[in-house]
Design a protein around this motif. Structure first.
Motif, mmCIF file in Angstrom:
data_model
loop_
_atom_site.group_PDB
_atom_site.id
_atom_site.type_symbol
_atom_site.label_atom_id
_atom_site.label_comp_id
_atom_site.label_asym_id
_atom_site.label_seq_id
_atom_site.Cartn_x
_atom_site.Cartn_y
_atom_site.Cartn_z
ATOM 1 N N GLN A 185 15.062 1.180 8.054
ATOM 2 C CA GLN A 185 14.368 2.464 7.950
ATOM 3 C C GLN A 185 13.344 2.451 6.821
ATOM 4 O O GLN A 185 12.283 3.081 6.930
ATOM 5 N N PHE A 186 13.648 1.716 5.752
ATOM 6 C CA PHE A 186 12.740 1.671 4.611
ATOM 7 C C PHE A 186 11.896 0.399 4.604
ATOM 8 O O PHE A 186 11.446 -0.046 3.563
ATOM 9 N N GLY A 187 11.675 -0.150 5.800
ATOM 10 C CA GLY A 187 10.638 -1.156 5.963
ATOM 11 C C GLY A 187 11.080 -2.576 6.197
ATOM 12 O O GLY A 187 10.243 -3.439 6.510
ATOM 13 N N ALA A 188 12.367 -2.907 6.025
ATOM 14 C CA ALA A 188 12.800 -4.293 6.188
ATOM 15 C C ALA A 188 12.711 -4.714 7.653
ATOM 16 O O ALA A 188 12.865 -3.897 8.569
ATOM 17 N N ASP A 189 12.456 -5.986 7.872
ATOM 18 C CA ASP A 189 12.476 -6.590 9.199
ATOM 19 C C ASP A 189 13.904 -7.070 9.439
ATOM 20 O O ASP A 189 14.337 -8.071 8.871
ATOM 21 N N VAL A 190 14.650 -6.328 10.248
ATOM 22 C CA VAL A 190 16.070 -6.604 10.461
ATOM 23 C C VAL A 190 16.269 -7.199 11.848
ATOM 24 O O VAL A 190 15.898 -6.589 12.856
ATOM 25 N N PRO A 216 14.194 6.641 11.073
ATOM 26 C CA PRO A 216 14.639 5.387 11.688
ATOM 27 C C PRO A 216 13.730 4.985 12.839
ATOM 28 O O PRO A 216 13.189 5.831 13.552
ATOM 29 N N GLY A 217 13.572 3.673 13.019
ATOM 30 C CA GLY A 217 12.677 3.163 14.033
ATOM 31 C C GLY A 217 13.324 3.052 15.404
ATOM 32 O O GLY A 217 14.402 3.582 15.673
ATOM 33 N N ARG A 218 12.658 2.320 16.260
ATOM 34 C CA ARG A 218 13.060 2.179 17.660
ATOM 35 C C ARG A 218 14.457 1.559 17.791
ATOM 36 O O ARG A 218 14.818 0.656 17.046
ATOM 37 N N ARG A 219 15.202 2.027 18.754
ATOM 38 C CA ARG A 219 16.476 1.425 19.124
ATOM 39 C C ARG A 219 16.257 0.571 20.372
ATOM 40 O O ARG A 219 15.651 1.037 21.339
ATOM 41 N N SER A 220 16.765 -0.634 20.369
ATOM 42 C CA SER A 220 16.563 -1.527 21.498
ATOM 43 C C SER A 220 17.885 -2.150 21.932
ATOM 44 O O SER A 220 18.818 -2.256 21.136
ATOM 45 N N PRO A 221 17.988 -2.579 23.190
ATOM 46 C CA PRO A 221 19.256 -3.123 23.696
ATOM 47 C C PRO A 221 19.619 -4.456 23.065
ATOM 48 O O PRO A 221 18.767 -5.190 22.557
ATOM 49 N N LEU A 222 20.901 -4.786 23.136
ATOM 50 C CA LEU A 222 21.368 -6.099 22.694
ATOM 51 C C LEU A 222 20.700 -7.197 23.515
ATOM 52 O O LEU A 222 20.497 -7.053 24.720
ATOM 53 N N GLY A 223 20.369 -8.296 22.833
ATOM 54 C CA GLY A 223 19.795 -9.437 23.519
ATOM 55 C C GLY A 223 18.367 -9.267 23.946
ATOM 56 O O GLY A 223 17.834 -10.118 24.674
ATOM 57 N N SER A 224 17.689 -8.212 23.516
ATOM 58 C CA SER A 224 16.315 -7.959 23.958
ATOM 59 C C SER A 224 15.273 -8.682 23.109
ATOM 60 O O SER A 224 14.080 -8.607 23.404
ATOM 61 N N ALA A 225 15.689 -9.386 22.061
ATOM 62 C CA ALA A 225 14.765 -10.130 21.221
ATOM 63 C C ALA A 225 15.236 -11.569 21.094
ATOM 64 O O ALA A 225 16.415 -11.877 21.289
ATOM 65 N N ALA A 226 14.306 -12.459 20.753
ATOM 66 C CA ALA A 226 14.648 -13.845 20.492
ATOM 67 C C ALA A 226 15.196 -13.995 19.087
ATOM 68 O O ALA A 226 14.891 -13.190 18.196
ATOM 69 N N LEU A 227 15.985 -15.042 18.875
ATOM 70 C CA LEU A 227 16.553 -15.301 17.547
ATOM 71 C C LEU A 227 15.497 -16.001 16.707
ATOM 72 O O LEU A 227 15.581 -17.204 16.422
ATOM 73 N N GLN A 228 14.493 -15.231 16.312
ATOM 74 C CA GLN A 228 13.421 -15.745 15.452
ATOM 75 C C GLN A 228 12.666 -14.570 14.877
ATOM 76 O O GLN A 228 12.737 -13.452 15.379
ATOM 77 N N TRP A 229 11.960 -14.840 13.793
ATOM 78 C CA TRP A 229 11.177 -13.793 13.149
ATOM 79 C C TRP A 229 9.883 -13.562 13.904
ATOM 80 O O TRP A 229 9.373 -14.455 14.579
ATOM 81 N N GLY A 254 0.806 -1.202 0.000
ATOM 82 C CA GLY A 254 0.000 0.000 0.000
ATOM 83 C C GLY A 254 0.839 1.252 0.000
ATOM 84 O O GLY A 254 2.059 1.228 0.257
ATOM 85 N N ALA A 255 0.193 2.377 -0.246
ATOM 86 C CA ALA A 255 0.913 3.646 -0.310
ATOM 87 C C ALA A 255 1.563 3.995 1.015
ATOM 88 O O ALA A 255 2.612 4.663 1.058
ATOM 89 N N ALA A 256 0.988 3.534 2.122
ATOM 90 C CA ALA A 256 1.539 3.853 3.439
ATOM 91 C C ALA A 256 2.688 2.933 3.830
ATOM 92 O O ALA A 256 3.408 3.205 4.797
ATOM 93 N N ASP A 257 2.858 1.842 3.097
ATOM 94 C CA ASP A 257 3.937 0.909 3.409
ATOM 95 C C ASP A 257 5.254 1.419 2.841
ATOM 96 O O ASP A 257 5.280 2.077 1.798
ATOM 97 N N GLU A 258 6.355 1.063 3.498
ATOM 98 C CA GLU A 258 7.664 1.425 2.977
ATOM 99 C C GLU A 258 8.126 0.402 1.944
ATOM 100 O O GLU A 258 7.659 -0.734 1.911
ATOM 101 N N ALA A 259 9.054 0.821 1.103
ATOM 102 C CA ALA A 259 9.426 0.038 -0.084
ATOM 103 C C ALA A 259 9.890 -1.375 0.254
ATOM 104 O O ALA A 259 9.628 -2.317 -0.504
ATOM 105 N N LEU A 260 10.587 -1.554 1.382
ATOM 106 C CA LEU A 260 11.187 -2.850 1.710
ATOM 107 C C LEU A 260 10.342 -3.641 2.709
ATOM 108 O O LEU A 260 10.834 -4.602 3.308
ATOM 109 N N ALA A 261 9.081 -3.266 2.864
ATOM 110 C CA ALA A 261 8.211 -3.968 3.805
ATOM 111 C C ALA A 261 8.175 -5.460 3.482
ATOM 112 O O ALA A 261 8.040 -5.855 2.330
#
Length: 493
Positions: A263-268, A479-492, A234-241
């Protein structure tokens, strides 16, 4: 200094006469952009360059090198290639405008970025480690750049020099060594250092010849793989969503590249070894929009989780040597995940004579003649201090956007390589200004040349240079939220 004449295609011819001046017929901003688009594999680079406007030009700072022109071109190409992905998915066509002053600010982002009002350099666990990085004069009169930024690098230097690790102690110890012997000794111990070489010395060196033979960005189809169409957005989505990026990078070049993709939508999903973390301020500066998980590929459980995540990844970015021993070479990864795009960052090239040496931005400047050409009474880094890291980040991210489009129509598994020394070589090929024409320009300082932006993060308010380009018909995301190291699980998600 050897004299060169630059022709309009952006290549140099060497004049070995005794003249110490350089005559430039510099490639225009459009020609630099066209050259980059051609390197990335654009179908019509000249036409693509028409969609990128650079406002302003070098010389902006007292450097003989075309820092703003090179960085502006890389930024513009990233913006345009990312927009092209969006257009393939349903967005309207966008033109890109870059300000040269903002490009200089990007090269100096580490100086302009603050967390809760404090400069990021002052927030390091031990700021003196960074402060010791400098040129030191050896016994034979040659200069060598020594780096102690991280504990393991500090320890390697200390194991060779056996001196107090401050500038006075290091200078005294270096003065007892011949420069090339010291370079080899520090690198053998797992540290990083580099003798200052002239451009001619570098081009005569086996590592220099290896780098000079390669484009600034190498893109190679390394295997078969399915076409992976980019779904409409959609128009509101970023290019790399929807694009998934596994990020095993550190310091600046790789992390900034993947931050741009986020920043341009990728899940990193950023991965780091818990015993070798980047400093917290670096994570705050480069972590926008990423999630951060721990992953130690030496550990069987972490390695299994990494392989699981790989099965749904589009891109794997890394900046480490020796991943093959953990089953994470590009060849092994594309075997496990056909259609994968790998983005590799190297200091001296993946397969050249120095492929096993570590390296940083300043060392690439030292080796390639860049620092020698910036010298006054001693070698010098460019007035922006960094140049390769940020250029490499934008070039690598632009290449990822380009290859996502190619994979959507051609299929295949792909490898992208960017080399810090190669970036120096490319900038140098744009030609030199005469020192007398730039020496009186004001040096860039803490005050930015363009705009800063401030966002709230988990680390406190973060102020940094604003995104250095704009689109003609849609806002550029932040740019989106900055979060600490180790604050997420190793999974999508």
């Amino acid at each position: 200094m050897t004299s060169h004449t630059l022709n309009t295609t952006g290549t140099t011819t060497t004049d070995t006469s005794t003249s110490t001046t350089e005559t430039i017929s510099p490639p225009s901003a459009g020609e630099i952009v066209s050259g980059l688009l051609h390197t990335l594999g654009g179908l019509d680079p000249a036409r693509g360059a028409e969609d990128i406007t650079v406002v302003g030009a070098d010389p902006l700072v007292p450097s003989v090198h075309r820092l703003a022109d090179a960085m502006s071109a890389a930024i513009g190409v990233f913006g345009r290639q990312t927009a092209a992905v969006g257009e393939l998915r349903g967005h309207a066509h966008q033109k890109v405008e870059v300000r040269a002053e903002a490009a200089i600010d990007q090269l100096m982002a580490t100086y302009h970025t603050t967390v809760s009002g404090r400069p990021v350099g002052a927030l390091l666990d031990d700021p003196t480690l960074l402060g010791n990085n400098d040129f030191y004069r050896a016994r034979d009169g040659r200069w060598i750049f020594v780096i102690t930024t991280y504990p393991q690098l500090r320890d390697a230097v200390h194991s060779v020099l056996h001196c107090p690790l401050d500038k006075v102690g290091i200078a005294r110890a270096v003065a007892d060594w011949d420069a090339c012997t010291l370079e080899e000794a520090i690198c053998t111990r797992g540290g990083v250092a580099c003798v200052v070489r002239s451009r001619d010395e570098w081009l005569a060196h086996p590592a220099g010849r290896y780098v000079a033979q390669r484009p600034v960005v190498e893109i190679e189809r390394v295997g078969d793989g399915p076409r992976r169409p980019l779904e409409p957005i959609g128009a509101a989505d970023e290019a790399l969503a929807g694009v998934r990026v596994l990020d095993l990078t550190h310091v600046i070049a790789g992390p900034v590249a993947t931050r741009l993709l986020a920043q341009f939508g990728a899940d990193v999903l950023h991965l780091s070894r818990p015993d070798r973390p980047d400093p917290i301020p670096m994570i705050a500066m480069t972590g926008g929009g990423k999630r951060n998980a721990y992953c130690d590929l030496r550990d069987a459980q972490d390695r299994a989780a990494f392989y699981d995540a790989l099965q749904d990844a589009d891109v794997f970015a890394h900046a480490y040597r020796g991943l093959a021993r953990y089953g994470a070479s590009t060849e092994e990864l594309v075997r496990r995940r056909p259609g994968l795009i790998t983005l590799e960052y190297h200091a001296w090239g993946a397969e050249g004579p120095w492929s096993e040496r570590g390296g940083f931005d300043q060392l690439a400047c030292s080796a390639t003649g860049f620092a020698d050409e910036e010298r006054t009474d001693r070698p010098s880094l460019p007035p922006t201090y960094l140049v390769n890291d940020y250029l490499a980040a934008y070039l690598g991210a632009a290449a990822v956007a380009t290859v996502l489009r190619r994979r959507a129509t051609e299929g295949g598994s792909w490898r992208i390589r960017v080399t810090l020394a190669g970036v120096c070589h490319w900038v140098r090929e744009l030609g030199l200004f005469a020192w007398e024409d730039v020496r009186d320009l004001p040096r860039p300082g803490r005050a930015p040349l363009a705009e800063l932006s401030t966002t709230e993060t988990d680390f406190g308010p973060l102020t940094e240079p604003a995104t250095p380009f704009s689109y003609s018909g849609r806002p550029v995301p932040q740019p989106g939220r900055r979060s600490p190291l180790g604050s997420a699980a190793l999974q999508w998600r």
